[in-house]
Design a protein around this motif. Structure first.
Motif, PDB file in Angstrom:
ATOM      1  N   THR A 267       0.234  23.665 -15.939  1.00 30.56           N
ATOM      2  CA  THR A 267      -0.605  22.563 -16.859  1.00 30.56           C
ATOM      3  C   THR A 267       0.458  21.563 -17.345  1.00 30.56           C
ATOM      4  O   THR A 267       1.830  21.920 -17.360  1.00 30.56           O
ATOM      5  N   LEU A 268      -0.081  20.518 -18.056  1.00 32.17           N
ATOM      6  CA  LEU A 268       1.072  19.562 -18.487  1.00 32.17           C
ATOM      7  C   LEU A 268       1.666  20.250 -19.743  1.00 32.17           C
ATOM      8  O   LEU A 268       2.846  20.003 -19.902  1.00 32.17           O
ATOM      9  N   TYR A 269       0.895  21.141 -20.633  1.00 31.14           N
ATOM     10  CA  TYR A 269       1.631  21.904 -21.362  1.00 31.14           C
ATOM     11  C   TYR A 269       2.592  22.766 -21.004  1.00 31.14           C
ATOM     12  O   TYR A 269       4.035  22.844 -21.587  1.00 31.14           O
TER      13      TYR A 269
ATOM     14  N   SER B 189       5.708  20.483 -20.008  1.00 31.46           N
ATOM     15  CA  SER B 189       6.371  20.270 -21.091  1.00 31.46           C
ATOM     16  C   SER B 189       7.373  20.986 -21.698  1.00 31.46           C
ATOM     17  O   SER B 189       8.326  20.763 -22.056  1.00 31.46           O
TER      18      SER B 189
ATOM     19  N   THR C  39       7.526  16.390 -24.361  1.00 35.81           N
ATOM     20  CA  THR C  39       6.094  16.469 -25.149  1.00 35.81           C
ATOM     21  C   THR C  39       4.924  16.284 -24.058  1.00 35.81           C
ATOM     22  O   THR C  39       5.396  15.604 -23.108  1.00 35.81           O
ATOM     23  N   VAL C  40       3.650  16.525 -24.114  1.00 40.25           N
ATOM     24  CA  VAL C  40       2.488  16.238 -23.527  1.00 40.25           C
ATOM     25  C   VAL C  40       2.481  14.894 -23.421  1.00 40.25           C
ATOM     26  O   VAL C  40       2.031  14.445 -22.257  1.00 40.25           O
ATOM     27  N   GLN C  41       2.293  14.080 -24.424  1.00 38.76           N
ATOM     28  CA  GLN C  41       2.163  12.993 -24.729  1.00 38.76           C
ATOM     29  C   GLN C  41       3.359  11.973 -23.566  1.00 38.76           C
ATOM     30  O   GLN C  41       2.894  10.906 -23.256  1.00 38.76           O
TER      31      GLN C  41
ATOM     32  N   LYS D 128       2.368  12.301 -20.217  1.00 40.40           N
ATOM     33  CA  LYS D 128       1.086  11.403 -19.803  1.00 40.40           C
ATOM     34  C   LYS D 128       1.487   9.761 -20.021  1.00 40.40           C
ATOM     35  O   LYS D 128       1.173   9.207 -19.010  1.00 40.40           O
TER      36      LYS D 128
ATOM     37  N   ASN E 251      -5.657  15.245 -19.703  1.00 45.77           N
ATOM     38  CA  ASN E 251      -4.632  16.092 -19.422  1.00 45.77           C
ATOM     39  C   ASN E 251      -4.877  16.904 -18.015  1.00 45.77           C
ATOM     40  O   ASN E 251      -4.280  17.812 -17.561  1.00 45.77           O
TER      41      ASN E 251
END
Length: 290
Positions: free
Chosen positions: A42-44, A47, A53-55, A58, A66
């Motif tokens: 997952t992006l989380y 990261s 960070t997820v941001q 992205k 996400n």
């Protein structure tokens, strides 16, 4: 006494993140800043694994949400810059012509190579380099290839990409703030942001892509920073970065002469200029080769 700082304007552009580049024989540069999404990612989780960070993920990949899928390739801003890389080198010549002849012989055998210089105790040495690799196994293969083709003393140099206080070409702007701290004020001019930490001169000037935050140029002035982690004199520079690839004398403020150490590795270029006393660091300038 107020000093006039020499600021080098870096060209516009966006640092292109690409995978490891090889020529036909395996010669290339380690520039691997990506991963392929696998089941369970997952992006989380990504990261956290890469201290982002997820941001950031992205924005750097142009993702609107996400959602990611298995097999998708994601760019990782600056994270692999801190990982070891492996340069394959051999020979140490005091005359450039001797290194050039060796390189010509290798090219006749289909092996791409170039020479790199190293200045040790004011004497320049020329060494053959046949690539920089992110995987040690590839470097080992290249080393053996050189040895089989006459470079019997070929060896591997383990190093990390050039940086200033832990910030590399490809780091994100938010990572830069983590390393240098939050400034008291900033000023923007074109693609350059100046960061002020004590209200006097700018301690950091950064060129970065405003869309994804990727740093592609960095100038740092220790006089305006209070960072114990930042080398401020020539002896500390050698301890941290080793001997330079080039040494130059240039004109600086008030018609004085200032010395420069120039480091080059994996298509990155770091200029460290010293003050008139020949010891105190005046500024750092980090960029990608153009």
């Amino acid at each position: 006494m107020k000093k006039t700082k020499r600021f080098m304007q870096l060209g516009l552009g966006i640092l292109l993140m690409v995978s490891l580049l090889f020529f036909a024989n395996g010669f290339g540069y380690a520039d691997d800043h990506s991963l392929t999404v696998k089941k369970g990612d997952t992006l989380y989780s990504i990261s956290k694994k890469y201290n982002l960070t997820v941001q950031e993920l992205k924005e750097f990949n142009g993702l609107k949400n996400n959602t990611i899928y298995i097999g998708q390739k994601l760019l990782l801003p600056g994270v692999t810059e801190s990982e070891p890389m492996y340069a394959v080198v051999g020979g140490s010549f005091t005359k450039k012509d001797n290194a050039t002849k060796q390189i010509a012989n290798l090219k006749k055998k289909g092996i791409e190579a170039t020479f790199v210089t190293k200045v040790i105790n004011e004497k320049t040495y020329y060494r053959i380099q046949a690539g920089v690799f992110s995987k040690k196994g590839n470097a080992e293969k290249q080393k053996e290839l050189l040895r089989k083709n006459g470079i019997k003393d070929a060896y591997i140099v383990t190093s990390k990409n050039l940086h200033v206080n832990g910030v590399h070409v490809g780091s994100t702007y938010s990572q830069l703030l983590q390393q240098f701290g939050k400034p008291v004020k900033t000023e923007d001019q074109l693609n350059i942001r100046s960061l002020y930490y004590n209200g006097e001169g700018a301690g950091v000037r950064v060129n970065f892509n405003m869309e994804n935050g990727s740093v592609f140029g960095l100038q740092v002035y220790p006089e305006y920073l209070q960072l114990s982690s930042l080398p401020k004199d020539k002896s500390q520079i050698i301890d941290v970065y080793g001997y330079p690839n080039q040494v130059k004398t240039v004109s600086c403020y008030e018609s004085a002469s200032c010395g420069q150490f120039i480091y080059q590795f994996n298509k990155n270029n770091l200029i460290i200029q010293f003050d008139r006393d020949g010891k105190t660091v005046q500024y750092y300038d980090l960029s990608k080769f153009h």
